[in-house]
Write a protein that holds these residues in place. Structure first.
Motif, PDB file in Angstrom:
ATOM      1  N   GLY A  54       8.156   2.247   3.483  1.00 55.07           N
ATOM      2  CA  GLY A  54       8.816   3.126   2.514  1.00 55.07           C
ATOM      3  C   GLY A  54       8.373   4.557   2.730  1.00 55.07           C
ATOM      4  N   GLY A  55       9.139   5.496   2.201  1.00 54.42           N
ATOM      5  CA  GLY A  55       8.772   6.922   2.258  1.00 54.42           C
ATOM      6  C   GLY A  55       9.068   7.589   3.580  1.00 54.42           C
ATOM      7  N   VAL A  56       9.388   6.814   4.603  1.00 53.71           N
ATOM      8  CA  VAL A  56       9.578   7.402   5.935  1.00 53.71           C
ATOM      9  C   VAL A  56      10.967   7.113   6.519  1.00 53.71           C
ATOM     10  CG1 VAL A  56       7.157   7.477   6.635  1.00 53.71           C
ATOM     11  CG2 VAL A  56       8.469   5.366   6.981  1.00 53.71           C
ATOM     12  N   ALA A  57      11.796   6.373   5.803  1.00 57.01           N
ATOM     13  CA  ALA A  57      13.058   5.934   6.402  1.00 57.01           C
ATOM     14  C   ALA A  57      14.221   6.105   5.422  1.00 57.01           C
ATOM     15  CB  ALA A  57      12.958   4.475   6.835  1.00 57.01           C
ATOM     16  N   THR A  58      15.410   6.157   5.994  1.00 59.00           N
ATOM     17  CA  THR A  58      16.603   6.405   5.185  1.00 59.00           C
ATOM     18  C   THR A  58      17.023   5.176   4.385  1.00 59.00           C
ATOM     19  OG1 THR A  58      17.914   5.857   7.129  1.00 59.00           O
ATOM     20  CG2 THR A  58      17.515   8.203   6.690  1.00 59.00           C
ATOM     21  N   ARG A  59      16.462   4.042   4.716  1.00 54.71           N
ATOM     22  CA  ARG A  59      16.667   2.852   3.889  1.00 54.71           C
ATOM     23  C   ARG A  59      15.346   2.069   3.882  1.00 54.71           C
ATOM     24  NH1 ARG A  59      20.656  -0.857   7.671  1.00 54.71           N
ATOM     25  NH2 ARG A  59      19.108  -1.604   9.124  1.00 54.71           N
ATOM     26  N   PRO A  60      15.160   1.157   2.938  1.00 59.54           N
ATOM     27  CA  PRO A  60      13.946   0.345   2.993  1.00 59.54           C
ATOM     28  C   PRO A  60      13.874  -0.289   4.374  1.00 59.54           C
ATOM     29  CG  PRO A  60      15.396  -0.313   1.171  1.00 59.54           C
ATOM     30  CD  PRO A  60      16.104   0.760   1.882  1.00 59.54           C
ATOM     31  N   LEU A  84       0.860  -1.195   0.000  1.00 56.00           N
ATOM     32  CA  LEU A  84       0.000   0.000   0.000  1.00 56.00           C
ATOM     33  C   LEU A  84       0.887   1.234   0.000  1.00 56.00           C
ATOM     34  CD1 LEU A  84      -2.839   1.297   0.238  1.00 56.00           C
ATOM     35  CD2 LEU A  84      -2.524   1.249   2.727  1.00 56.00           C
ATOM     36  N   LYS A  85       0.616   2.145  -0.944  1.00 59.34           N
ATOM     37  CA  LYS A  85       1.437   3.356  -1.076  1.00 59.34           C
ATOM     38  C   LYS A  85       0.540   4.581  -0.946  1.00 59.34           C
ATOM     39  CE  LYS A  85       4.406   5.647  -4.510  1.00 59.34           C
ATOM     40  NZ  LYS A  85       5.161   5.469  -5.760  1.00 59.34           N
ATOM     41  N   LEU A  86       0.914   5.509  -0.075  1.00 60.90           N
ATOM     42  CA  LEU A  86       0.183   6.770   0.085  1.00 60.90           C
ATOM     43  C   LEU A  86       1.053   7.903  -0.455  1.00 60.90           C
ATOM     44  CD1 LEU A  86      -1.199   6.261   3.722  1.00 60.90           C
ATOM     45  CD2 LEU A  86      -2.223   5.579   1.541  1.00 60.90           C
ATOM     46  N   ARG A  87       0.468   8.767  -1.278  1.00 65.21           N
ATOM     47  CA  ARG A  87       1.247   9.818  -1.944  1.00 65.21           C
ATOM     48  C   ARG A  87       0.332  10.989  -2.290  1.00 65.21           C
ATOM     49  NH1 ARG A  87       2.061   6.190  -7.458  1.00 65.21           N
ATOM     50  NH2 ARG A  87       0.243   4.906  -7.084  1.00 65.21           N
ATOM     51  N   ASP A  88       0.945  12.075  -2.731  1.00 63.44           N
ATOM     52  CA  ASP A  88       0.165  13.289  -2.981  1.00 63.44           C
ATOM     53  C   ASP A  88      -0.776  13.152  -4.168  1.00 63.44           C
ATOM     54  OD1 ASP A  88       0.923  14.942  -0.901  1.00 63.44           O
ATOM     55  OD2 ASP A  88       2.763  15.553  -1.885  1.00 63.44           O
ATOM     56  N   ARG A  89      -0.410  12.360  -5.156  1.00 64.55           N
ATOM     57  CA  ARG A  89      -1.306  12.129  -6.293  1.00 64.55           C
ATOM     58  C   ARG A  89      -1.193  10.662  -6.706  1.00 64.55           C
ATOM     59  NH1 ARG A  89       2.478  15.625 -10.488  1.00 64.55           N
ATOM     60  NH2 ARG A  89       4.252  14.249 -10.243  1.00 64.55           N
ATOM     61  N   ALA A  90      -2.136  10.209  -7.517  1.00 65.46           N
ATOM     62  CA  ALA A  90      -2.300   8.773  -7.727  1.00 65.46           C
ATOM     63  C   ALA A  90      -1.224   8.147  -8.603  1.00 65.46           C
ATOM     64  CB  ALA A  90      -3.675   8.490  -8.313  1.00 65.46           C
ATOM     65  N   SER A  91      -0.505   8.935  -9.376  1.00 65.44           N
ATOM     66  CA  SER A  91       0.488   8.352 -10.264  1.00 65.44           C
ATOM     67  C   SER A  91       1.690   9.279 -10.366  1.00 65.44           C
ATOM     68  CB  SER A  91      -0.145   8.159 -11.652  1.00 65.44           C
ATOM     69  OG  SER A  91       0.851   7.811 -12.587  1.00 65.44           O
ATOM     70  N   TYR A  92       2.832   8.695 -10.749  1.00 61.87           N
ATOM     71  CA  TYR A  92       3.992   9.519 -11.067  1.00 61.87           C
ATOM     72  C   TYR A  92       4.463  10.292  -9.843  1.00 61.87           C
ATOM     73  CZ  TYR A  92       6.639  11.660 -14.923  1.00 61.87           C
ATOM     74  OH  TYR A  92       7.608  12.035 -15.801  1.00 61.87           O
ATOM     75  N   LEU A 134       4.786   9.095   0.248  1.00 60.62           N
ATOM     76  CA  LEU A 134       4.924   9.800   1.528  1.00 60.62           C
ATOM     77  C   LEU A 134       5.051   8.749   2.628  1.00 60.62           C
ATOM     78  CD1 LEU A 134       2.294  12.653   1.112  1.00 60.62           C
ATOM     79  CD2 LEU A 134       4.773  12.915   1.312  1.00 60.62           C
ATOM     80  N   ALA A 135       4.302   7.679   2.467  1.00 60.92           N
ATOM     81  CA  ALA A 135       4.415   6.513   3.358  1.00 60.92           C
ATOM     82  C   ALA A 135       3.929   5.304   2.578  1.00 60.92           C
ATOM     83  CB  ALA A 135       3.564   6.702   4.611  1.00 60.92           C
ATOM     84  N   SER A 136       4.598   4.188   2.779  1.00 55.79           N
ATOM     85  CA  SER A 136       4.118   2.963   2.134  1.00 55.79           C
ATOM     86  C   SER A 136       4.410   1.785   3.051  1.00 55.79           C
ATOM     87  CB  SER A 136       4.776   2.760   0.761  1.00 55.79           C
ATOM     88  OG  SER A 136       6.137   2.432   0.907  1.00 55.79           O
TER      89      SER A 136
END
Ligand SMILES: Cc1cc2nc3c(=O)[nH]c(=O)nc-3n(C[C@H](O)[C@H](O)[C@H](O)COP(=O)(O)OP(=O)(O)OC[C@H]3O[C@@H](n4cnc5c(N)ncnc54)[C@H](O)[C@@H]3O)c2cc1C
Ligand code: SF4
Length: 336
Positions: free
Chosen positions: A269-275, A235-243, A247-249
């Motif tokens: 993902g999106g919140v840390a310096t490494r996966p 699950l991926k959360l981001r500012d827009r749906a594509s491209y 922000l957090a996944s």
């Protein structure tokens, strides 16, 4: 743009010899391997990467997806992200990888981007990509303008006082929950690096992002099979749906037996310096009934050590909710 020499490697050994001419495989490398070019060429145009030699690796026979040992999968370094996401074995056997790949970039980019290039893509921190700004990752010891600047997209886990940049890859988050192994050919032979040891924390050397040495070429990645009956998802959360980068996944592998969590793996993902593997959260859930309350308790633990800055503090709550929803999505009817 600066001038550079373009060579096409004839074999893996040839590529390794050409790559080993550089004093470093990390920031400042004078030789770079060219895969899809969707990160490297951008950074060369921005003058962030300045290789004198670029080595094309498209004719090394590393573009195959094959059965691995123990019923797992072996994925060549130059397999395109689109081909990987649509491979039947990946779609059915590793949905989390398929979903993570398809959540990344755009169709056109995925048609160019490769497995190893995605694994090794550089951070999207805007200060890293602007040679006019202070950045310890680009110029060791120069400072970090992101700390007091714009850091909405940057990390709150695994940070140091020298760097708070995120690893931007979606695929890498899936690879940590799949416990992938990265295979490397180098001057001194071949070796295998578990994904958990592949991306390094920034500490006081943020310019050193991996254990790769000059000449090291990623040849392929192997995935063990998922535990019997395990399900997975991303699950991926981001500012827009594509491209758009995450922000957090959250990547999830979940095995439930008789209503209890037998095994769970969580990646952020999106919140840390490494996966980021959320190991403490996994421990909270393991052996427990799969209830919303238990999932929420685990998600809270995953963000317990977050060190937000003013511009990215919202991400702690966003990531917490992302984990809860990602597990609920994968749990399906196993949720009590
Ligand atoms: C507009 C845009 C949006 C994007 N959005 C997303 C997104 O939402 N999610 C996401 O995950 N990614 C996103 N990306 C990043 C994209 O996924 C990466 O650029 C791509 O995966 C890199 O793969 P490549 O093959 O083009 O790598 P390249 O640019 O060719 O290489 C990247 C790096 O890897 C090194 N390298 C490549 N192959 C090897 C090898 N075999 N051994 C050793 N070193 C190697 C290169 O030397 C270079 O340093 C986006 C990119 C763009 C431009
Ligand atoms: S956060 Fe890291 S990549 Fe960004 S400016 Fe600071 S040192 Fe550079």
């Amino acid at each position: 743009m600066r001038t550079f020499e373009l060579r096409r490697a004839a074999s893996v050994d040839d590529a390794v010899l050409l790559g080993a001419a550089s004093p470093t495989a990390q920031q400042g490398a004078t030789v770079r391997y060219l895969a899809g070019g969707t990160t490297l060429l951008d950074l060369m145009k921005l003058d962030v990467e300045q290789p004198a030699h670029v080595v094309q690796i498209d004719r090394l026979g590393l573009d195959r997806i094959e059965a691995g040992e123990d019923a797992g999968l072996s994925i060549g370094a130059t397999v395109r992200n689109s081909d990987l996401a649509h491979d039947e074995r990946v779609r059915l056997g590793y949905p989390v990888l398929c979903e993570a790949l398809l959540a990344g970039a755009s169709g056109q980019l995925r048609n160019m981007a490769t497995t190893a290039g995605n694994l090794l893509q550089r951070t999207r921190c805007v200060y890293f990509r602007d040679p006019g700004m202070a950045c310890n990752k680009r110029v060791p010891g120069s400072g970090c303008d992101a700390l007091e600047g714009y850091h909405r997209n940057l990390a709150l886990l695994g940070t140091s006082e020298h760097c708070i940049a995120t690893n931007p890859s979606d695929m890498n988050v899936a690879l940590v929950v799949l416990e992938a192994v990265v295979h490397v050919a180098g001057l001194h032979g071949r070796r295998a690096i578990p994904i958990a040891n592949f991306h390094l924390l920034p500490r006081d050397t943020p310019h050193i992002e991996t254990p790769l040495m000059p000449g090291d070429l990623v040849t392929h990645i192997t995935l063990p099979p998922l535990p019997p009956g395990a399900r997975s998802g991303y699950l991926k959360l981001r500012d827009r749906a594509s491209y758009e980068f995450a922000l957090a996944s959250c990547a999830v592998v979940l095995q439930v037996t008789d209503g209890r969590v037998e095994r769970v793996r969580l990646g952020l993902g999106g919140v840390a310096t490494r996966p980021w593997r959320a190991v403490d959260a996994e421990h909270i859930l393991t052996g427990q009934p799969l209830t919303v309350a238990n999932i929420e308790a685990a998600a809270a633990v995953a963000l317990r050590d977050a060190q937000p800055r003013p511009g990215n503090a919202f991400k702690a709550e966003l990531a917490r909710r992302c984990i809860v929803q990602a597990i609920r999505n994968v749990a399906g009817e196993d949720l009590q």
